[in-house]
Design a protein around this motif. Structure first.
Motif, PDB file in Angstrom:
ATOM      1  N   ASP A   1      37.701  53.057 106.895  1.00  0.00           N
ATOM      2  CA  ASP A   1      36.541  52.985 106.027  1.00  0.00           C
ATOM      3  C   ASP A   1      36.555  53.605 104.536  1.00  0.00           C
ATOM      4  O   ASP A   1      37.445  53.122 103.863  1.00  0.00           O
TER       5      ASP A   1
ATOM      6  N   GLN B   1      41.664  44.052 103.794  1.00  0.00           N
ATOM      7  CA  GLN B   1      40.266  44.421 104.124  1.00  0.00           C
ATOM      8  C   GLN B   1      39.693  43.283 103.792  1.00  0.00           C
ATOM      9  O   GLN B   1      38.696  42.259 104.641  1.00  0.00           O
TER      10      GLN B   1
ATOM     11  N   ASN C   1      38.676  47.511 108.864  1.00  0.00           N
ATOM     12  CA  ASN C   1      37.980  48.658 108.273  1.00  0.00           C
ATOM     13  C   ASN C   1      39.056  50.077 108.575  1.00  0.00           C
ATOM     14  O   ASN C   1      38.955  51.083 108.116  1.00  0.00           O
TER      15      ASN C   1
END
Length: 175
Positions: A96, A139, A145
């Motif tokens: 992330d 991504q 992620n």
């Protein structure tokens, strides 16, 4: 697409080659090889990487003509890259918005042997700057992620250079 097929494509050396090409990060002398005939014109020494090897497996170091001639048909398809004088190897973990750098400890055959974890590396900001486009490319292409990117410093003509993408690892067993 089955999840194992997707994982295979994400982790493939062919995919990392295409990512480098798309991002303008090519290593001069690198190319995809379909068979033995594609070896013609490659400058020795070079590294031959099977598309789906990991942790140094599926890698052949070709340092002379005898080794080049000794490659078997099972060595293909593969990615060929010049054999660069590596100084330090790094692993960059993206999940992330979080990110972390570790120094990978590899042996002379390219096999992973361990990791050096530090709070911070002097090159850390440069490493993030160079590898973030790689993470974003994967991504966007694969909707992932998290990703671990292997990269390294090497010498070329007396100057320290950086290869932002050696290979990637997208699997649940990441460090």
């Amino acid at each position: 697409v089955e999840s194992w097929e997707l994982e295979k494509e994400i982790n493939s050396k062919k995919t990392s080659f295409l990512c480098r090409k798309d991002l303008g990060l090519e290593i001069e002398g690198s190319r995809l090889l379909s068979d033995r005939e594609d070896l013609e014109g490659l400058i020795i020494p070079f590294v031959l990487k099977k598309f789906f090897g990991f942790s140094g497996r599926g890698i052949s170091f070709v340092r002379d003509e005898k080794q080049r001639k000794g490659l078997s048909d099972e060595s293909f398809p593969a990615l060929a890259e010049p054999l660069l004088p590596r100084i330090r190897d790094f692993g960059v973990f993206y999940k992330d918005v979080s990110k972390k750098v570790v120094q990978n400890l590899n042996d002379d055959r390219g096999q992973f042997r361990g990791v050096l974890i530090k709070k911070e590396f002097p090159e850390q900001e440069m490493i993030f700057k160079e590898t973030e486009p790689v993470f974003k490319w994967y991504q966007e292409k694969f909707g992932i992620n998290f990703l671990q990117i292997d990269c390294f410093q090497y010498l070329r003509e007396g100057h320290l250079k950086f290869n932002a993408l050696c290979e990637v690892n997208h699997r649940k067993t990441m460090g």
